[in-house]
Design an enzyme around this catalytic site. Structure first.
Site, mmCIF file in Angstrom:
data_model
loop_
_atom_site.group_PDB
_atom_site.id
_atom_site.type_symbol
_atom_site.label_atom_id
_atom_site.label_comp_id
_atom_site.label_asym_id
_atom_site.label_seq_id
_atom_site.Cartn_x
_atom_site.Cartn_y
_atom_site.Cartn_z
ATOM 1 N N GLU A 180 -5.599 -8.173 0.727
ATOM 2 C CA GLU A 180 -6.256 -8.009 2.009
ATOM 3 C C GLU A 180 -7.530 -7.705 1.763
ATOM 4 O O GLU A 180 -7.915 -7.012 0.723
ATOM 5 C CB GLU A 180 -5.819 -6.622 2.813
ATOM 6 C CG GLU A 180 -4.356 -7.132 3.247
ATOM 7 C CD GLU A 180 -3.825 -5.666 4.002
ATOM 8 O OE1 GLU A 180 -4.709 -4.845 4.636
ATOM 9 O OE2 GLU A 180 -2.486 -5.405 4.082
ATOM 10 N N GLU A 194 0.582 -1.130 0.056
ATOM 11 C CA GLU A 194 0.087 -0.081 0.079
ATOM 12 C C GLU A 194 0.618 1.287 0.131
ATOM 13 O O GLU A 194 0.736 2.030 0.888
ATOM 14 C CB GLU A 194 -0.858 0.137 1.087
ATOM 15 C CG GLU A 194 -1.882 -1.054 1.231
ATOM 16 C CD GLU A 194 -3.029 -0.891 2.267
ATOM 17 O OE1 GLU A 194 -3.024 0.083 3.080
ATOM 18 O OE2 GLU A 194 -4.050 -1.782 2.334
HETATM 19 C C1 FCB Z 1 -4.325 -1.744 5.623
HETATM 20 C C2 FCB Z 1 -3.174 -2.050 5.960
HETATM 21 C C3 FCB Z 1 -3.054 -3.153 7.121
HETATM 22 C C4 FCB Z 1 -4.345 -2.991 8.167
HETATM 23 C C5 FCB Z 1 -5.510 -2.925 7.251
HETATM 24 C C6 FCB Z 1 -6.815 -2.762 8.144
HETATM 25 O O1 FCB Z 1 -4.425 -0.570 4.987
HETATM 26 O O2 FCB Z 1 -2.249 -2.610 4.893
HETATM 27 O O3 FCB Z 1 -1.739 -3.160 7.798
HETATM 28 O O4 FCB Z 1 -3.865 -2.152 8.936
HETATM 29 O O5 FCB Z 1 -5.534 -1.808 6.366
#
Ligand code: FCB
Length: 458
Positions: free
Chosen positions: A359, A171
């Site tokens: 994620e 990210e």
């Molecule tokens: C993302 C991050 C991860 C976590 C989630 C909820 O932005 O990559 O580390 O904190 O959000």
């Protein structure tokens, strides 16, 4: 909610189901075995930055409990683990001395994964920059990109023979805009010029990192994890649609453009070019090397409308109200259709390799009930709905290869500290007892079906 077996039937048999974490969020042991501080240690120890002044000193104590944690993943029947490597354990000052005990930790971790037949998906940078590098300007300095390249080489030389995949960055949107423009994440800067420098040098570091991976461990599939934003205009007006396009360029194009097209978005450069660092000859070629895969982190849509204030910085937008009434405990709108349209838009605009959802997940903070169980039905519903969308994307022919739930367990949620919980597994921070939540049981029923016999992907 969908029955896990019914849902499983919608995925090819070689689809990867995993769980994800990140070093600073779970490891603790912040001073052990030669580790030096990262920018997140400094930031969280500063009053007013992180909720309750929580820090990463202990976290989930994973540094000491990693074997039990890997056992837990194995018991859940999950076949892939996405974790990140802490640069300050490997090269504690960012440059200079290599710290062997730091490498030993990840060596054991990766061996532990192999021994349990769990695939290892490593991320080289999930935000814990060695604090010493701030002396040169951190990510706003070009030298940091070269320091990252060396770090990447060191890690890949040691672990590359056993990794199933590696990502350079997690990210960049967060480590660039959220950290240098909005001041929410470490180092807490709020300055467009600094942010644009961080943007270019992070992109450059990604490219140099890919070089490093390919030199030292060319057999490991190399990728990049992006939290692309599903930008939705707040209305059908021409102003709001134009605002949404600007937002797309700023929030997505700033990373997808250089990486997948070898260019920064033209409108953005027209508006902000005078604040950019020098893009040297060859930088964009380094940044745009072909990747083996990319990772998408998705949680919630971004709704924007035009900001009429003439002095507003590019992209001159403001937040538009959510459409869905359902929100998680961190306040993020739940809206699964935005995941579908996001993937469609990105494959339409860029030439992208195969995709892993690296994620996806939801924040709900309920704890243990009288029976010692965690009934987190809304998280389970979130997973079920979003996985349904991933199955739809596969049906439509998109090259979705895997899915990682964020997160294996509750952990240090950055500026929110420990109060926001994303885990499939509950962590009691006083005792470090782990309890699989209702959602975790559901997810493991699904994940345990894979790999399955019904392979059908190319
Ligand atoms: C993302 C991050 C991860 C976590 C989630 C909820 O932005 O990559 O580390 O904190 O959000």
């Amino acid at each position: 909610m969908t029955d896990p077996k019914t849902l499983a039937a919608r995925f090819p048999g070689d689809f990867v189901f995993g769980v994800a974490t990140a070093s600073f969020q779970i490891e603790g042991a912040s001073k052990a075995d030669g580790r030096k501080p990262s920018i997140w240690d400094a930031f969280s120890n500063m009053p007013g930055r992180v909720f309750g002044r929580h820090n990463g000193d202990i976290a989930c104590d994973h540094y000491n409990r990693w074997e039990q944690d890997l056992d837990l993943i194995a018991e859940m029947g999950v076949s892939a683990y996405r974790f990140s490597i802490a640069w300050p354990r490997i090269i504690p000052e960012g440059t200079g001395r290599i710290n062997e005990p730091g490498l030993d930790f990840y060596d054991k971790l990766v061996d532990g994964l192999k021994a349990r037949n769990i695939k290892a998906f490593a991320t080289l940078y999930h935000w814990d920059l060695p604090l010493a590098l701030m002396g040169d300007g951190g990510w706003t300095a070009r030298s940091t990109a070269y320091a990252f390249q060396r770090y990447a080489k060191v890690v890949m030389a040691r672990l590359g023979d056993r990794l199933d995949a590696v990502a350079t960055f997690n990210e960049p949107w967060c480590s660039v805009w959220l950290s240098h423009l909005y001041g929410v994440h470490a180092p807490g800067e709020r300055n467009m010029e600094a942010a644009l420098h961080a943007m270019h040098y992070t992109n450059l570091a990604h490219g140099l990192g890919v070089d490093a991976i390919r030199q030292v461990a060319p057999q490991v599939p190399a990728g990049l994890v992006l939290n692309a934003h599903s930008v939705i205009p707040g209305s059908d007006s021409a102003e709001d649609k134009a605002a949404a396009e600007r937002a797309f360029q700023f929030h997505n194009g700033a990373f997808f453009g250089p990486v997948f097209k070898g260019e920064y978005p033209a409108d953005m450069m027209e508006a902000l070019g005078d604040k950019m660092p020098k893009v040297e000859d060859g930088d964009l070629e380094i940044i745009s090397q072909k990747l083996d895969w990319w990772g998408l982190n998705y949680y919630t849509p971004m709704r924007v409308s035009a900001n009429p204030d003439a002095s507003a910085d590019y992209p001159a937008t403001k937040d538009a109200p959510p459409v869905s009434k359902v929100k998680t405990d961190i306040g993020w709108e739940v809206y699964a259709p935005a995941l579908k349209s996001l993937v469609e838009t990105l494959y339409d605009r860029y030439e992208l390799p195969v995709c892993y959802i690296t994620e996806n997940g939801a924040c709900y903070n309920m704890g243990l009930d009288a029976k010692g169980e965690v009934d987190d039905q809304p998280r389970l519903d979130y997973y079920s709905e979003h996985l349904g969308v991933v199955a739809d994307l596969i049906k439509d022919g998109f090259p979705m290869r895997g899915y990682f739930a964020w997160s294996l367990m509750d952990n240090f949620e950055w500026a929110e500290g420990y109060r926001m919980r994303f885990g499939l597994v509950h962590v009691d921070y006083d005792t470090q007892v782990r309890t699989v939540k209702k959602s975790g049981k559901w997810y493991s029923e699904l994940a345990a079906q894979f790999p399955a016999g019904n392979y059908k992907s190319a």
